[in-house]
Write a protein that holds these residues in place. Structure first.
Motif, mmCIF file in Angstrom:
data_model
loop_
_atom_site.group_PDB
_atom_site.id
_atom_site.type_symbol
_atom_site.label_atom_id
_atom_site.label_comp_id
_atom_site.label_asym_id
_atom_site.label_seq_id
_atom_site.Cartn_x
_atom_site.Cartn_y
_atom_site.Cartn_z
ATOM 1 N N ARG A 81 44.356 37.842 51.485
ATOM 2 C CA ARG A 81 45.258 36.980 52.244
ATOM 3 C C ARG A 81 44.820 35.517 52.156
ATOM 4 O O ARG A 81 45.654 34.624 52.048
ATOM 5 N N THR A 82 43.531 35.278 52.191
ATOM 6 C CA THR A 82 43.022 33.893 52.128
ATOM 7 C C THR A 82 42.550 33.517 50.737
ATOM 8 O O THR A 82 42.253 32.352 50.482
ATOM 9 N N ASN A 83 42.453 34.510 49.861
ATOM 10 C CA ASN A 83 41.940 34.313 48.494
ATOM 11 C C ASN A 83 40.501 33.800 48.502
ATOM 12 O O ASN A 83 40.083 33.084 47.600
ATOM 13 N N LYS A 84 39.759 34.164 49.551
ATOM 14 C CA LYS A 84 38.350 33.817 49.635
ATOM 15 C C LYS A 84 37.519 35.055 49.288
ATOM 16 O O LYS A 84 37.921 36.187 49.564
ATOM 17 N N VAL A 85 36.355 34.813 48.699
ATOM 18 C CA VAL A 85 35.517 35.907 48.222
ATOM 19 C C VAL A 85 34.115 35.754 48.799
ATOM 20 O O VAL A 85 33.533 34.658 48.762
ATOM 21 N N PHE A 86 33.606 36.838 49.327
ATOM 22 C CA PHE A 86 32.185 36.878 49.711
ATOM 23 C C PHE A 86 31.382 37.354 48.504
ATOM 24 O O PHE A 86 31.671 38.402 47.917
ATOM 25 N N TYR A 87 30.369 36.574 48.133
ATOM 26 C CA TYR A 87 29.483 36.938 47.031
ATOM 27 C C TYR A 87 28.097 37.210 47.601
ATOM 28 O O TYR A 87 27.537 36.390 48.347
ATOM 29 N N SER A 88 27.523 38.336 47.231
ATOM 30 C CA SER A 88 26.183 38.677 47.699
ATOM 31 C C SER A 88 25.136 37.868 46.939
ATOM 32 O O SER A 88 25.425 37.269 45.887
ATOM 33 N N SER A 121 29.681 29.640 46.699
ATOM 34 C CA SER A 121 30.788 29.310 47.596
ATOM 35 C C SER A 121 31.610 30.573 47.795
ATOM 36 O O SER A 121 31.257 31.652 47.318
ATOM 37 N N ASP A 122 32.697 30.452 48.510
ATOM 38 C CA ASP A 122 33.578 31.593 48.697
ATOM 39 C C ASP A 122 34.867 31.431 47.902
ATOM 40 O O ASP A 122 35.881 32.054 48.204
ATOM 41 N N GLU A 123 34.800 30.574 46.868
ATOM 42 C CA GLU A 123 35.989 30.310 46.062
ATOM 43 C C GLU A 123 36.185 31.406 45.018
ATOM 44 O O GLU A 123 35.240 31.810 44.331
ATOM 45 N N TYR A 124 37.407 31.870 44.875
ATOM 46 C CA TYR A 124 37.755 32.868 43.866
ATOM 47 C C TYR A 124 37.529 32.304 42.458
ATOM 48 O O TYR A 124 37.123 33.014 41.539
ATOM 49 N N GLU A 125 37.788 30.991 42.299
ATOM 50 C CA GLU A 125 37.663 30.367 40.976
ATOM 51 C C GLU A 125 36.223 30.336 40.478
ATOM 52 O O GLU A 125 35.982 30.171 39.280
ATOM 53 N N LEU A 126 35.244 30.470 41.385
ATOM 54 C CA LEU A 126 33.838 30.500 40.968
ATOM 55 C C LEU A 126 33.601 31.626 39.972
ATOM 56 O O LEU A 126 32.837 31.491 39.026
ATOM 57 N N TRP A 127 34.284 32.753 40.199
ATOM 58 C CA TRP A 127 34.180 33.900 39.278
ATOM 59 C C TRP A 127 35.155 33.780 38.113
ATOM 60 O O TRP A 127 34.776 33.928 36.957
ATOM 61 N N GLU A 128 36.396 33.464 38.401
ATOM 62 C CA GLU A 128 37.419 33.470 37.349
ATOM 63 C C GLU A 128 37.135 32.418 36.271
ATOM 64 O O GLU A 128 37.348 32.659 35.089
ATOM 65 N N SER A 129 36.623 31.264 36.654
ATOM 66 C CA SER A 129 36.388 30.189 35.677
ATOM 67 C C SER A 129 35.272 30.519 34.703
ATOM 68 O O SER A 129 35.138 29.876 33.668
ATOM 69 N N ARG A 130 34.441 31.528 35.042
ATOM 70 C CA ARG A 130 33.312 31.865 34.181
ATOM 71 C C ARG A 130 33.599 33.054 33.272
ATOM 72 O O ARG A 130 32.724 33.503 32.541
ATOM 73 N N LEU A 131 34.798 33.576 33.289
ATOM 74 C CA LEU A 131 35.144 34.673 32.402
ATOM 75 C C LEU A 131 35.173 34.202 30.953
ATOM 76 O O LEU A 131 35.609 33.071 30.658
ATOM 77 N N HIS A 132 34.721 35.051 30.045
ATOM 78 C CA HIS A 132 34.786 34.733 28.617
ATOM 79 C C HIS A 132 36.254 34.637 28.193
ATOM 80 O O HIS A 132 37.076 35.478 28.583
ATOM 81 N N PRO A 133 36.617 33.611 27.396
ATOM 82 C CA PRO A 133 38.028 33.450 26.993
ATOM 83 C C PRO A 133 38.632 34.696 26.356
ATOM 84 O O PRO A 133 39.812 34.989 26.559
ATOM 85 N N GLU A 134 37.829 35.431 25.594
ATOM 86 C CA GLU A 134 38.359 36.617 24.922
ATOM 87 C C GLU A 134 38.566 37.791 25.884
ATOM 88 O O GLU A 134 39.341 38.695 25.592
ATOM 89 N N ASP A 135 37.857 37.777 27.034
ATOM 90 C CA ASP A 135 37.950 38.883 27.982
ATOM 91 C C ASP A 135 38.844 38.561 29.176
ATOM 92 O O ASP A 135 39.161 39.460 29.970
ATOM 93 N N ARG A 136 39.214 37.294 29.319
ATOM 94 C CA ARG A 136 39.896 36.836 30.528
ATOM 95 C C ARG A 136 41.187 37.615 30.786
ATOM 96 O O ARG A 136 41.396 38.158 31.879
#
Length: 764
Positions: free
Chosen positions: A100-107, A122-137
């Motif tokens: 609902r908030t698009n926030k993520v808890f990371y351990s 941080s609790d930003e979703y983009e912290l994870w998505e921006s680091r995906l490999h271009p071929e796997d995204r």
């Protein structure tokens, strides 16, 4: 349990008890005291008593509630501490995504996956998505969406994630979505594991398994007790035993009995002391055949250093042993003809020279080379060439007597050693060998006519050792070839001097390439009708630091013979294209610059790519470059030449046939060639206008070219009357000393040549 209902229930109970207390207490006091003063007193006391009792009850209830709350808080804090300790201890990354908030808890474990300090999370979703490999995204995000949509029971995917050190780590992510009562996704929770090391180990194990299964060497694995636990397919191929026949058995079933107990004792001593043994051993196949192996045995230890297995790698030496015997024959014999080879020839020459020295006699060495044998291989194939070599060897052997020894030096070259012969005996033998070639050879039913060239060196007159005798015979052979082939020649000192000069020029020419001694000169090409300079031809020159300008006729043949011409041509091509680009940038108007291609460069692969690369590097438009190929080079392999020329034509460069009229092309082949120009060889221009044959050839070439839509360039124009003749017969362009000598680029004269005057009638 619902808090507000519990509170309402307590309040209602309190209200009932309070009302009951008020009514019952007043009724009791009324009955007890009536309307006396005592009644009024107790009515007042009753209020305070009610307050005291209710306060005490409230105290007890609040005390009990606060104790429960404190215990719950303590249990919650203890549970949270346990959870935090667990999260700290877990290497994997745990995440909880609030949809609902698009926030993520990371351990904290996720911080290690990223390579980030914990406080940087941080609790930003983009912290994870921006680091995906271009071929796997795309695939990874699609897997998450599929699980959210309910297409998959759980999230399970593998992808690469960017680490702070710049590398990508392989991540295995698993998770599950949590939905509300209506089925809408609220959050997704999961765990991510770094499987980079495991993936590398898996790859290594797969590679090791592939090697184990596919290697040509046999592999045998035993446990600590010496029981066979695994074999590979090559083991079965070499020994003849299937896996089922040997698993669970002792390797001693393979023993041949040729090695004694001392041999095996030494083997086990090496295994126990050094952990490895290798050597030659004889074993027995299932068929009973005893055969040699080269075997390497290694002890295998686990992580605790405990011995667990033995691995034996072995190869079958049967072919090696057989080859050794054959090699002993091949060391001294030619495998195709069975004749003595160069090594055995040297021994026989040494014996003959030693015998001649003792007997004060003489002898000769004849070196033979088949004329144009390459054409046989190119046209009929190497198999036919081998048959021809065997037939030639047999015929040569039939021409010789017991005082002669025939050998094959390699390819199409043979040698004959004559013992105790006079010079006329050598010439007689040489003539007999030449005449033996007159009759055709039949290969696969096809008649083939061959001739040979022979070089003769006499001992001890020409040489007192084997090396010089061979060198002198080779020099004489070169002379025989130069004189027209199908002949023999004797060694003379002049031949040696010429050969030494050839070697010296070749060595100096190799250094010239390294020391940047080569120069590119340009000879102008004029339009004959107008006298206008329309282009130039790039010509290589050699500026030797001591000899000065070396004539092209002195080093070009050496370059062609040694193969250096390929490097020189490539260098000239690059330099010429750079110079054309420079002239164009200076505003000098020219239509083209021609560059010669040797037959070696033209007939080798990658020419189009080389030309395209030079044009791209220099920024030169392709139509300014004209490539000249000699007629003989084109006709060496017509199909290949046609393909090569077509590729160059598609590239956009101009194409010209150089030295036209000196080769052996046909009109049928010529009309298929995608060329722009024909260049009349200067040998046909020299006799103009007086030589009627030269005039007829020149006119015919001009007419032929024009009828095919080609331009014509006359080479070697040195006089005004030659230029006038060519203009009269509509030759398009000319070059030669009359128009200008080859010069460095800085000295080029771009002025037009004045039109030649009409010199009257010319003989046709």
């Amino acid at each position: 349990m619902r808090p507000h209902l519990s509170a309402l229930r307590i309040c209602l109970i309190y209200l009932v008890l309070a009302i009951s207390w008020v009514l019952l207490s007043e009724h009791f006091l009324q009955l007890r005291f009536g309307d006396s003063d005592e009644y009024l007193k107790w009515m007042s006391e009753k209020k305070y008593l009610f307050l005291a009792v209710t306060a005490a009850i409230l105290y007890v209830l609040l005390l009990r509630q606060f104790k429960r709350q404190a215990a719950a808080y303590a249990a919650m804090e203890q549970s949270e501490q346990r959870l935090n300790r667990a999260l700290e201890a877990v290497e994997d990354g745990i995440w909880d995504w609030d949809l609902r908030t698009n926030k993520v808890f990371y351990s904290p474990g996720f911080a290690r996956l990223f390579g980030l300090p914990r406080e940087s999370l941080s609790d930003e979703y983009e912290l994870w998505e921006s680091r995906l490999h271009p071929e796997d995204r795309e695939a990874t995000l699609a897997a998450h969406q599929a699980h959210l949509a309910g297409d998959t029971p759980q999230l399970d995917c593998v992808y690469r994630l960017l680490h702070t050190d710049g590398s990508y780590r392989w991540i295995h992510s698993r998770g599950r979505v949590i939905r509300d009562e209506s089925g809408e996704p609220l959050r997704m929770t999961g765990v991510c594991s770094d499987i980079t090391d495991q993936r590398s180990k898996d790859d290594y194990l797969r590679q090791a398994a592939a090697v184990f299964e596919t290697t040509q060497e046999g592999l045998l694995v035993t446990d600590l007790q010496g029981t066979i636990v695994h074999v590979n397919p090559s083991f079965t191929r070499i020994t003849g035993y299937s896996a089922d026949e040997v698993l669970g058995h002792d390797p001693s079933m393979l023993k041949s009995g040729r090695q004694d107990a001392t041999f095996y004792k030494a083997m086990w001593h090496a295994l126990l002391s050094e952990g490895a043994w290798n050597g030659e051993i004889w074993n027995r196949r299932k068929s009973g055949e005893v055969y040699p192996q080269w075997q390497h045995i290694r002890a295998v230890y686990n992580e605790q250093g405990q011995l667990t297995h033995y691995v034996a790698l072995f190869s079958d030496l049967s072919n090696v042993k057989r080859s050794q015997k054959e090699l002993e024959f091949l060391v001294h014999r030619d495998p195709l003809t069975g004749l003595p080879n160069r090594l055995l020839l040297r021994e026989r020459i040494e014996q003959a020279m030693a015998h001649a020295e003792i007997e004060r006699g003489s002898g000769a060495l004849l070196v033979l080379d088949l004329d144009h044998f390459k054409h046989i291989n190119d046209s009929l194939g190497h198999a036919a060439g081998d048959l021809l070599i065997k037939a030639v060897a047999e015929r040569l052997r039939e021409c010789l007597d017991e005082n002669s020894s025939l050998a094959r030096l390699g390819a199409d070259e043979f040698a004959v050693v004559l013992r105790s012969q006079h010079e006329y005996h050598a010439s007689r033998t040489a003539q007999r060998l030449l005449e033996a070639m007159h009759d055709p050879f039949y290969v696969d039913g096809n008649p083939i006519y061959m001739s040979v060239s022979l070089g003769v060196s006499l001992y001890p007159d020409d040489a007192q050792d084997v090396d010089h005798l061979l060198q002198h015979a080779d020099a004489a052979l070169f002379q025989a070839k130069a004189s027209g082939r199908n002949a023999y020649a004797f060694y003379t000192p002049e031949l040696t001097a010429r050969a030494h000069s050839h070697v010296q020029v070749e060595a100096a020419l190799r250094q010239a390439l390294e020391r940047d001694e080569l120069r590119v000169f340009f000879q102008p090409v004029h339009e004959i009708a107008s006298g206008r300079v329309v282009g130039a031809e790039a010509l290589v020159r050699w500026q030797h630091p001591h000899l000065g300008m070396v004539p092209p006729g002195m080093f070009i043949p050496v370059a062609e013979e040694s193969g250096l011409i390929t490097s020189i041509d490539a260098w000239v091509l690059q330099q010429a294209c750079r110079q054309i680009r420079s002239w164009l940038d200076q505003g000098i108007a020219l239509d083209f610059v021609a560059v010669n291609l040797s037959s070696r460069l033209f007939n080798r692969g990658g020419l189009m790519q080389r030309v395209e690369s030079v044009l791209k590097e220099t920024g030169l438009p392709a139509h300014y470059l004209e490539l000249e190929v000699t007629e003989s080079a084109v006709m060496q392999n017509v199909d290949q030449a046609l393909q090569q020329l077509s590729q160059l034509r598609m590239l956009g460069v101009r194409l010209a046939i150089d030295d036209f009229g000196t080769g052996y092309s046909s009109l049928m082949r010529l009309k298929k060639m995608p060329v722009h120009k024909l260049k009349i060889d200067q040998g046909f221009i020299a006799g103009l206008p007086d030589d009627s044959e030269d005039a007829a050839i020149a006119c015919a070439v001009i007419a032929l070219a024009h009828s095919m839509g080609l331009k014509v360039v006359a080479e070697g124009v040195e006089h005004a009357d030659q230029a006038a003749f060519l203009r009269e017969y509509a030759c398009d362009m000319g070059q030669g000393y009359w128009y200008g000598r080859p010069r460095p680029a800085s000295e080029m004269n771009w002025q037009s040549k004045a039109e030649v005057t009409d010199l009257g009638e010319y003989k046709n």
